[in-house]
Design a protein around this motif. Structure first.
Motif, short mmCIF file in Angstrom:
data_model
loop_
_atom_site.label_atom_id
_atom_site.label_comp_id
_atom_site.label_asym_id
_atom_site.label_seq_id
_atom_site.Cartn_x
_atom_site.Cartn_y
_atom_site.Cartn_z
N GLY A 1 -6.52 50.65 30.60
CA GLY A 1 -7.64 50.47 29.69
C GLY A 1 -8.58 49.34 30.09
O GLY A 1 -8.72 48.99 31.26
N ASP A 2 -9.19 48.74 29.08
CA ASP A 2 -10.14 47.65 29.25
C ASP A 2 -9.43 46.31 29.41
O ASP A 2 -8.28 46.15 28.98
N ASN A 3 -10.14 45.36 29.99
CA ASN A 3 -9.72 43.96 30.07
C ASN A 3 -8.36 43.77 30.73
O ASN A 3 -7.54 42.98 30.26
N ILE A 4 -8.12 44.48 31.81
CA ILE A 4 -6.90 44.27 32.58
C ILE A 4 -7.11 43.00 33.40
O ILE A 4 -7.84 43.00 34.39
N ASP A 5 -6.48 41.92 32.95
CA ASP A 5 -6.73 40.64 33.60
C ASP A 5 -5.68 40.34 34.68
O ASP A 5 -4.67 41.03 34.80
N THR A 6 -5.95 39.30 35.45
CA THR A 6 -5.07 38.97 36.57
C THR A 6 -3.69 38.52 36.09
O THR A 6 -2.73 38.62 36.85
N ASP A 7 -3.58 38.04 34.86
CA ASP A 7 -2.27 37.67 34.32
C ASP A 7 -1.44 38.91 33.99
O ASP A 7 -0.21 38.86 34.02
N MET A 8 -2.08 40.02 33.69
CA MET A 8 -1.35 41.27 33.50
C MET A 8 -0.92 41.85 34.85
O MET A 8 0.18 42.38 34.99
N ILE A 9 -1.81 41.72 35.82
CA ILE A 9 -1.54 42.28 37.15
C ILE A 9 -0.43 41.49 37.84
O ILE A 9 0.53 42.07 38.35
N THR A 10 -0.55 40.18 37.87
CA THR A 10 0.50 39.30 38.41
C THR A 10 0.56 38.04 37.55
O THR A 10 -0.24 37.12 37.75
N PRO A 11 1.46 38.00 36.59
CA PRO A 11 1.57 36.84 35.71
C PRO A 11 1.73 35.53 36.48
O PRO A 11 2.33 35.49 37.56
N GLY A 12 1.19 34.46 35.91
CA GLY A 12 1.20 33.15 36.53
C GLY A 12 2.57 32.67 36.98
O GLY A 12 2.69 31.95 37.96
N ARG A 13 3.62 33.11 36.30
CA ARG A 13 4.96 32.65 36.67
C ARG A 13 5.38 33.15 38.05
O ARG A 13 6.37 32.68 38.60
N TYR A 14 4.64 34.09 38.62
CA TYR A 14 4.97 34.63 39.93
C TYR A 14 4.05 34.11 41.04
O TYR A 14 4.10 34.60 42.17
N LEU A 15 3.24 33.13 40.75
CA LEU A 15 2.28 32.64 41.74
C LEU A 15 2.93 31.94 42.93
O LEU A 15 2.30 31.78 43.97
N GLU A 16 4.19 31.54 42.79
CA GLU A 16 4.88 30.91 43.93
C GLU A 16 5.26 31.94 44.98
O GLU A 16 5.58 31.59 46.11
N LEU A 17 5.22 33.21 44.64
CA LEU A 17 5.53 34.26 45.61
C LEU A 17 4.41 34.36 46.64
O LEU A 17 3.24 34.27 46.29
N SER A 18 4.79 34.54 47.90
CA SER A 18 3.76 34.60 48.94
C SER A 18 3.86 35.84 49.82
O SER A 18 2.89 36.21 50.47
N LYS A 19 5.01 36.48 49.86
CA LYS A 19 5.17 37.67 50.69
C LYS A 19 4.67 38.89 49.93
O LYS A 19 5.01 39.08 48.75
N PRO A 20 3.85 39.72 50.58
CA PRO A 20 3.31 40.89 49.88
C PRO A 20 4.37 41.76 49.20
O PRO A 20 4.15 42.24 48.09
N GLU A 21 5.52 41.95 49.83
CA GLU A 21 6.55 42.79 49.21
C GLU A 21 7.13 42.16 47.94
O GLU A 21 7.50 42.87 47.01
N GLU A 22 7.16 40.83 47.88
CA GLU A 22 7.62 40.14 46.66
C GLU A 22 6.59 40.30 45.55
O GLU A 22 6.94 40.55 44.40
#
Length: 172
Positions: free
Chosen positions: A13-34
């Motif tokens: 739907g509308d307003n799909i934000d970056t926190d829905m796509i990849t929540p902030g708690r996962y920002l330490e991940l760096s490998k694309p597969e992770e």
């Protein structure tokens, strides 16, 4: 030669934000597969199990709003998503996608003609999107020649390397 994308769609739907796509708690991940493994964790934690290589995301307005994190683009690319089509896309998300080689298209009406897992065909040169299950079609904005070249190269870094090699060959 017409550039065409074909794939199965997943509709959001509308307003799909970056926190829905990849929540902030996962920002330490760096490998694309992770990053791929946590894609859409803020909205549909089962997304990585449902998505298939070649899928096309259909969204409403304001897709990719929120922070400028690149994880939101990497999450889809690493899951094999070939394009995002939305009524509107946040400017920073749009640029991140183009730079990374993820096709993004604006269509005022695409979200109105698709349901999950129907099939889509996109004619990039003429700006047509067709629901091949129902035969309904809508228009999308055409990309610039440069944006298409960047996408075809797999991203901006790859395209600039190609251009640099071409310049070097021509200067000899």
């Amino acid at each position: 030669m017409t550039k065409t994308l074909k794939g199965r769609v997943m509709v959001f739907g509308d307003n799909i934000d970056t926190d829905m796509i990849t929540p902030g708690r996962y920002l330490e991940l760096s490998k694309p597969e992770e990053i791929a493994a946590v894609a859409m964790a803020g909205l549909d934690p089962d997304f990585p199990k449902k998505v298939k290589k070649g899928d096309i995301i259909i969204g409403g307005k304001n897709f990719g709003c929120g922070s400028s994190r690149e994880h939101g683009v990497i999450a889809f690319k690493a899951n094999g998503v070939q394009a995002i089509v939305a009524k509107s896309i946040a400017k920073i998300y749009y640029r991140n996608a183009i730079v990374s080689g993820l096709m993004v298209l604006i269509s005022e009406e695409a979200h109105t003609i698709f349901e999950n897992y129907q099939h889509c065909e996109i004619d990039l040169e003429n700006g047509n999107i067709i629901n091949t299950d129902t035969g309904k079609s809508v228009k999308c904005e055409k990309l610039s020649t440069e944006d298409i070249a960047i996408w075809e190269a797999g991203g901006m870094v790859t395209e600039y390397k190609r251009k640099a090699q071409e310049i070097n060959r021509n200067s000899k």
